[in-house]
Design a protein around this motif. Structure first.
Motif, PDB file in Angstrom:
ATOM      1  N   PRO A 139      44.909  99.465  17.948  1.00 46.52           N
ATOM      2  CA  PRO A 139      43.799 100.088  17.223  1.00 46.52           C
ATOM      3  C   PRO A 139      44.307 101.127  16.233  1.00 46.52           C
ATOM      4  O   PRO A 139      45.378 101.716  16.422  1.00 46.52           O
ATOM      5  CB  PRO A 139      42.945 100.721  18.325  1.00 46.52           C
ATOM      6  N   GLU A 165      41.419  99.161   9.910  1.00 47.83           N
ATOM      7  CA  GLU A 165      41.112  98.440  11.147  1.00 47.83           C
ATOM      8  C   GLU A 165      40.602  97.051  10.774  1.00 47.83           C
ATOM      9  O   GLU A 165      39.644  96.912  10.026  1.00 47.83           O
ATOM     10  CB  GLU A 165      40.064  99.203  11.958  1.00 47.83           C
ATOM     11  N   GLU A 220      37.387  95.493  15.034  1.00 48.58           N
ATOM     12  CA  GLU A 220      37.189  96.511  16.059  1.00 48.58           C
ATOM     13  C   GLU A 220      37.328  95.931  17.466  1.00 48.58           C
ATOM     14  O   GLU A 220      37.863  96.550  18.368  1.00 48.58           O
ATOM     15  CB  GLU A 220      35.811  97.147  15.882  1.00 48.58           C
ATOM     16  N   HIS A 277      41.154  95.025  18.034  1.00 47.51           N
ATOM     17  CA  HIS A 277      42.068  96.175  18.005  1.00 47.51           C
ATOM     18  C   HIS A 277      43.323  95.893  17.190  1.00 47.51           C
ATOM     19  O   HIS A 277      44.436  96.147  17.647  1.00 47.51           O
ATOM     20  CB  HIS A 277      42.434  96.634  19.418  1.00 47.51           C
TER      21      HIS A 277
END
Length: 152
Positions: free
Chosen positions: A23, A106, A109, A112
């Motif tokens: 992440p 990112e 989500e 990660h």
């Protein structure tokens, strides 16, 4: 790994792009926390200092593959938490610092994953090639460190 190489009007540039299995917050901490940076960046023990804010100073002593040491200093020019670092690196004999930009994005989500884009402009092709080689080794080491962190 995608690696782009461009020649900018004001010098020689390279851009390295990687997708990391971690992440964005974990990638940010690895890059901006002295204790974590020291574990993956190939630096001498106790040499990392970071004041991660615009105008804040940093220093580290890099270890070369042949056992040598290469002290580095500089300052943070731009800091956007979990998104962007613009790092000035002092270059002996040059009035202006070399600038490296690290952008984080990112990717998913739920998955990660974080895309990291590292960009630097140098004055000569030789400087660019050396900096690109060093940055490639840094990203390799960061990826290995994050993989080990994620599996623990």
């Amino acid at each position: 790994m995608n690696t782009e190489q461009n020649t900018a009007a004001d010098g020689f540039a390279y851009t390295l792009t990687r997708t990391l299995d971690a992440p964005v917050e974990q990638v940010w901490r690895a890059w901006t926390t002295p204790e974590q940076y020291a574990r993956w960046a190939g630096v001498a023990a106790g040499s990392v200092e970071m004041d991660v804010r615009p105008g804040g100073a940093w220093k580290a002593t890099m270890l070369t593959p042949d056992g040598g040491q290469f002290p580095l200093t500089g300052s943070y020019l731009e800091v956007t938490e979990n998104r962007r670092l613009v790092i000035g690196m002092d270059v002996p004999g040059k009035p202006a610092p070399a600038t490296m930009t690290v952008d984080l994005d990112e990717q998913d989500e739920d998955d990660h994953r974080t895309q990291i884009v590292l960009h630097q402009t140098c004055d000569t092709a030789t400087e660019r090639d050396m900096a690109e080689q060093g940055s490639t080794m840094l990203l390799d080491s960061l990826s290995t460190f994050l993989t080990a962190q994620t599996s623990n």
